[in-house]
Design a protein around this motif. Structure first.
Motif, PDB file in Angstrom:
ATOM      1  N   PHE A  99       0.835  -1.211   0.000  1.00  0.00           N
ATOM      2  CA  PHE A  99       0.000   0.000   0.000  1.00  0.00           C
ATOM      3  C   PHE A  99       0.870   1.262   0.000  1.00  0.00           C
ATOM      4  N   LEU A 100       1.852   1.314   0.907  1.00  0.00           N
ATOM      5  CA  LEU A 100       2.704   2.504   1.002  1.00  0.00           C
ATOM      6  C   LEU A 100       3.597   2.652  -0.230  1.00  0.00           C
ATOM      7  N   HIS A 101       4.086   1.535  -0.744  1.00  0.00           N
ATOM      8  CA  HIS A 101       4.944   1.585  -1.924  1.00  0.00           C
ATOM      9  C   HIS A 101       4.190   2.137  -3.132  1.00  0.00           C
ATOM     10  N   MET A 102       2.975   1.648  -3.354  1.00  0.00           N
ATOM     11  CA  MET A 102       2.217   2.071  -4.533  1.00  0.00           C
ATOM     12  C   MET A 102       1.723   3.507  -4.418  1.00  0.00           C
ATOM     13  N   ASN A 103       1.417   3.959  -3.199  1.00  0.00           N
ATOM     14  CA  ASN A 103       0.807   5.276  -3.021  1.00  0.00           C
ATOM     15  C   ASN A 103       1.796   6.386  -2.674  1.00  0.00           C
ATOM     16  N   TYR A 104       2.909   6.032  -2.029  1.00  0.00           N
ATOM     17  CA  TYR A 104       3.815   7.079  -1.550  1.00  0.00           C
ATOM     18  C   TYR A 104       5.276   6.874  -1.947  1.00  0.00           C
ATOM     19  N   GLY A 105       5.612   5.712  -2.464  1.00  0.00           N
ATOM     20  CA  GLY A 105       6.995   5.472  -2.865  1.00  0.00           C
ATOM     21  C   GLY A 105       7.669   4.406  -2.016  1.00  0.00           C
ATOM     22  N   MET A 106       8.729   3.820  -2.572  1.00  0.00           N
ATOM     23  CA  MET A 106       9.428   2.719  -1.924  1.00  0.00           C
ATOM     24  C   MET A 106      10.062   3.121  -0.593  1.00  0.00           C
ATOM     25  N   HIS A 107      10.431   4.380  -0.440  1.00  0.00           N
ATOM     26  CA  HIS A 107      11.136   4.802   0.769  1.00  0.00           C
ATOM     27  C   HIS A 107      10.242   4.804   2.001  1.00  0.00           C
ATOM     28  N   VAL A 108       8.955   5.048   1.834  1.00  0.00           N
ATOM     29  CA  VAL A 108       8.061   5.214   2.994  1.00  0.00           C
ATOM     30  C   VAL A 108       7.958   3.942   3.837  1.00  0.00           C
ATOM     31  N   PRO A 109       7.683   2.759   3.255  1.00  0.00           N
ATOM     32  CA  PRO A 109       7.611   1.569   4.100  1.00  0.00           C
ATOM     33  C   PRO A 109       8.921   1.259   4.807  1.00  0.00           C
ATOM     34  N   PHE A 110      10.056   1.572   4.187  1.00  0.00           N
ATOM     35  CA  PHE A 110      11.330   1.271   4.848  1.00  0.00           C
ATOM     36  C   PHE A 110      11.620   2.251   5.975  1.00  0.00           C
ATOM     37  N   PHE A 111      11.143   3.495   5.857  1.00  0.00           N
ATOM     38  CA  PHE A 111      11.221   4.399   7.014  1.00  0.00           C
ATOM     39  C   PHE A 111      10.351   3.863   8.158  1.00  0.00           C
ATOM     40  N   LEU A 112       9.170   3.344   7.820  1.00  0.00           N
ATOM     41  CA  LEU A 112       8.292   2.744   8.832  1.00  0.00           C
ATOM     42  C   LEU A 112       8.973   1.564   9.507  1.00  0.00           C
ATOM     43  N   PHE A 113       9.563   0.665   8.721  1.00  0.00           N
ATOM     44  CA  PHE A 113      10.220  -0.513   9.277  1.00  0.00           C
ATOM     45  C   PHE A 113      11.417  -0.133  10.147  1.00  0.00           C
ATOM     46  N   GLY A 114      12.169   0.877   9.701  1.00  0.00           N
ATOM     47  CA  GLY A 114      13.324   1.311  10.478  1.00  0.00           C
ATOM     48  C   GLY A 114      12.918   1.884  11.823  1.00  0.00           C
ATOM     49  N   CYS A 115      11.874   2.710  11.836  1.00  0.00           N
ATOM     50  CA  CYS A 115      11.386   3.291  13.098  1.00  0.00           C
ATOM     51  C   CYS A 115      10.828   2.205  14.011  1.00  0.00           C
ATOM     52  N   ALA A 116      10.163   1.203  13.428  1.00  0.00           N
ATOM     53  CA  ALA A 116       9.639   0.096  14.226  1.00  0.00           C
ATOM     54  C   ALA A 116      10.775  -0.644  14.920  1.00  0.00           C
ATOM     55  N   CYS A 117      11.894  -0.819  14.241  1.00  0.00           N
ATOM     56  CA  CYS A 117      13.051  -1.488  14.848  1.00  0.00           C
ATOM     57  C   CYS A 117      13.640  -0.665  15.988  1.00  0.00           C
ATOM     58  N   LEU A 118      13.699   0.659  15.811  1.00  0.00           N
ATOM     59  CA  LEU A 118      14.202   1.517  16.878  1.00  0.00           C
ATOM     60  C   LEU A 118      13.339   1.395  18.133  1.00  0.00           C
ATOM     61  N   LEU A 119      12.018   1.445  17.954  1.00  0.00           N
ATOM     62  CA  LEU A 119      11.109   1.336  19.090  1.00  0.00           C
ATOM     63  C   LEU A 119      11.209  -0.039  19.750  1.00  0.00           C
ATOM     64  N   THR A 120      11.382  -1.079  18.941  1.00  0.00           N
ATOM     65  CA  THR A 120      11.523  -2.430  19.496  1.00  0.00           C
ATOM     66  C   THR A 120      12.816  -2.557  20.295  1.00  0.00           C
ATOM     67  N   GLY A 121      13.881  -1.918  19.826  1.00  0.00           N
ATOM     68  CA  GLY A 121      15.136  -1.930  20.571  1.00  0.00           C
ATOM     69  C   GLY A 121      14.982  -1.298  21.937  1.00  0.00           C
ATOM     70  N   ILE A 122      14.277  -0.165  21.994  1.00  0.00           N
ATOM     71  CA  ILE A 122      14.029   0.503  23.284  1.00  0.00           C
ATOM     72  C   ILE A 122      13.172  -0.390  24.181  1.00  0.00           C
ATOM     73  N   PHE A 123      12.134  -0.994  23.611  1.00  0.00           N
ATOM     74  CA  PHE A 123      11.270  -1.910  24.353  1.00  0.00           C
ATOM     75  C   PHE A 123      12.079  -3.082  24.918  1.00  0.00           C
ATOM     76  N   SER A 124      12.965  -3.642  24.107  1.00  0.00           N
ATOM     77  CA  SER A 124      13.783  -4.777  24.540  1.00  0.00           C
ATOM     78  C   SER A 124      14.727  -4.382  25.670  1.00  0.00           C
ATOM     79  N   LEU A 125      15.275  -3.202  25.567  1.00  0.00           N
ATOM     80  CA  LEU A 125      16.227  -2.727  26.561  1.00  0.00           C
ATOM     81  C   LEU A 125      15.562  -2.471  27.914  1.00  0.00           C
ATOM     82  N   LEU A 126      14.336  -1.943  27.887  1.00  0.00           N
ATOM     83  CA  LEU A 126      13.676  -1.527  29.123  1.00  0.00           C
ATOM     84  C   LEU A 126      12.739  -2.563  29.727  1.00  0.00           C
ATOM     85  N   ILE A 127      12.131  -3.400  28.912  1.00  0.00           N
ATOM     86  CA  ILE A 127      11.031  -4.253  29.384  1.00  0.00           C
ATOM     87  C   ILE A 127      11.392  -5.730  29.484  1.00  0.00           C
ATOM     88  N   ILE A 128      12.086  -6.256  28.495  1.00  0.00           N
ATOM     89  CA  ILE A 128      12.278  -7.706  28.406  1.00  0.00           C
ATOM     90  C   ILE A 128      13.325  -8.179  29.416  1.00  0.00           C
TER      91      ILE A 128
END
Length: 507
Positions: free
Chosen positions: A439-468
């Motif tokens: 959806f994001l690739h077709m409507n906004y370009g290839m870069h948008v989903p990868f920015f989403l995935f990158g930010c998701a990884c950053l948030l998961t790293g913080i979650f792993s560091l503080l919670i797990i």
């Protein structure tokens, strides 16, 4: 096909065979060296794990099956004629089968046990391979794919549970990681043989893997934890003697029995998976990690790697990068498996998250510049480097640790339900991440989903560091105390109630 094309095809076959052969030799040498350090009393645990995870190798072959096989099905000489709509269903039916298998998985794990559930999944896989061998229509292929997804759901819930419950705590993480390593070997195997032999021949290889498991794993013992849950104490004692390679198992048996008894006192409704604080914390952790695995882009990249690289206009052929990508993922998984019980789960997980975020954001930035008409010809190597780096950083932690934690975090009385819900989150995460990408690739370009995935990884790293919590070197009972926030003298790793209450969401 002219002589030049035939010659190139033969060269490709030779190169692929040599790469795969060298990979297996090096991987086996690495495993043998590491296993030689393991006490001999753990030999049966290792054998049971290897034999039990052969289904995962078959599942890996099925996961990567569509990539090399669909081009064969589209050829005029194909024994099965398919349409473009069939291609979509061939890829999606696998995941739909996994969703459909969830209720049966819950039933089998509690009623028939971990080992029997794994054997049933193996039989289902064998039937699927036989259907593919003799397939004469697209409908038969769809039935086989659905059945494989059905079996895969049961396998990827039952196998981590079985391994966690039979393994000594000193090697539990290493053995638990083997299921993902086997799956990656299956993907590499089907990529290596699928394009060059008939569909029936490649399916026969998958069937042979399953037959090997059925002939060997059938003689392995059931989980002592499960046997004690079913009040079969003498059978549990005998199973533990076989697994530990010693007659002196009474102390460990009593420790397991006490842990099971304490957990069974709380046995009740499935709702307790969410109403009990420690269970709720476990399901939140596993839901986040399972979604994060796919919102780090792994399913998207595995299923669309060639398209992504072609869109990037990299100066290295996508087929070459794909081979390097799959080989590095396998080696990274092996490396993580060797480090998981020494460095620990937590440090591998958050380090992997942060480094994977860097690779994804680098790829996103490249596409953003390219889509804004910036001349990127001098930087056409960036996507190749980013993708290859992703293979290493992802599989060194985020791609491996969650399946180990799945079997460690849930207590015995809700483990079957907890692991199954986690598996459902994994499937939903996969489907939603693929939809979001397209959806994001077709409507906004290839870069948008990868920015989403990158930010998701950053948030998961913080979650792993503080919670797990760190579960390295802990018994399953000690891990439950960690989740409950009880004080423990074990390595000083447990947190207090006061600490745990600082996170209202998990309280």
């Amino acid at each position: 096909m002219n002589l030049s094309e035939i010659h190139k095809t033969q060269q490709l076959r030779c190169v692929t065979a040599l790469v795969y052969y060298d990979l297996i030799l090096n991987f086996n040498e690495m495993v043998v060296t590491e296993v030689s350090k393991v006490p001999s009393g753990n030999a049966v645990q290792i054998m049971a794990t290897v034999m039990g995870t052969l289904t995962a190798l078959s599942d890996g072959m099925q996961y990567g099956w569509s990539a090399p096989i669909i081009p064969l099905l589209q050829q005029p000489s194909s024994p099965v004629k398919i349409t473009n709509s069939d291609i979509v269903w061939i890829e999606n039916t696998f995941m739909l089968g996994g969703l459909a298998g969830i209720p049966l998985t819950i039933y089998l794990l509690d009623k028939l046990g971990r080992k029997n559930s794994m054997l049933i999944a193996a039989v289902e896989n064998l039937i699927a391979w036989l259907l593919l061998i003799f397939a004469s229509s697209s409908e038969v292929i769809l039935v086989a794919r659905f059945l494989t997804g059905f079996a895969g759901d049961c396998n990827f819930v039952a196998t981590p549970m079985y391994i966690a419950e039979i393994a000594d705590k000193k090697i539990r993480g290493r053995l638990g990681a083997l299921i993902f390593i086997m799956m990656l070997m299956g993907i590499l195997l089907i990529y290596s043989i699928g394009p060059f032999i008939s569909i029936a021949a490649s399916s026969s290889v998958g069937a042979a893997v399953i037959i090997t498991q059925l002939l060997t794993f059938s003689f392995m013992p059931e989980s002592p934890y499960y046997l004690l849950v079913k009040n079969r104490k003498e059978e549990a004692r005998q199973a533990l003697r076989i697994l530990r390679g010693t007659e002196d198992v009474d102390q460990e048996l009593e420790e397991i029995a006490q842990a099971v008894e304490e957990e069974n006192r709380a046995r009740g409704r499935p709702l307790e998976l969410f109403t009990v604080k420690s269970n709720r914390k476990a399901i939140i952790i596993m839901s986040v990690l399972n979604f994060a695995q796919h919102f780090s882009g792994v399913s998207v990249i595995l299923m669309n790697l060639h398209m992504i690289l072609e869109d990037a206009a990299t100066n290295i052929p996508p087929s070459i990068i794909a081979i390097i990508f799959s080989v590095l993922m396998l080696f990274a998984s092996g490396l993580s498996a060797l480090l998981i019980d020494s460095l620990g789960r937590k440090i591998l997980l958050y380090t992997s998250c942060f480094l994977t975020a860097v690779t994804l954001l680098l790829l996103a930035t490249y596409f953003a510049c390219k889509n804004n008409d910036v001349n990127m010809e001098a930087y056409s190597w960036v996507p190749a480097v980013a993708v290859i780096s992703y293979a290493i950083t992802f599989k060194c932690g985020l791609g491996l640790i969650p399946i180990v934690l799945t079997a460690e975090l849930f207590p015995t009385n809700v483990k079957a339900l907890g692991c199954t819900v986690s598996d459902a989150m994994y499937i939903i995460g996969s489907v939603s991440s693929i939809y979001a990408f397209h959806f994001l690739h077709m409507n906004y370009g290839m870069h948008v989903p990868f920015f989403l995935f990158g930010c998701a990884c950053l948030l998961t790293g913080i979650f792993s560091l503080l919670i797990i919590p760190e579960t390295k070197g802990k018994t399953l009972d000690e891990i439950q105390k960690l989740l409950k926030g009880e004080e423990s003298a074990v390595n000083g790793a447990c947190v207090s109630d006061a600490d745990s209450e600082t996170i209202p969401l998990l309280s």
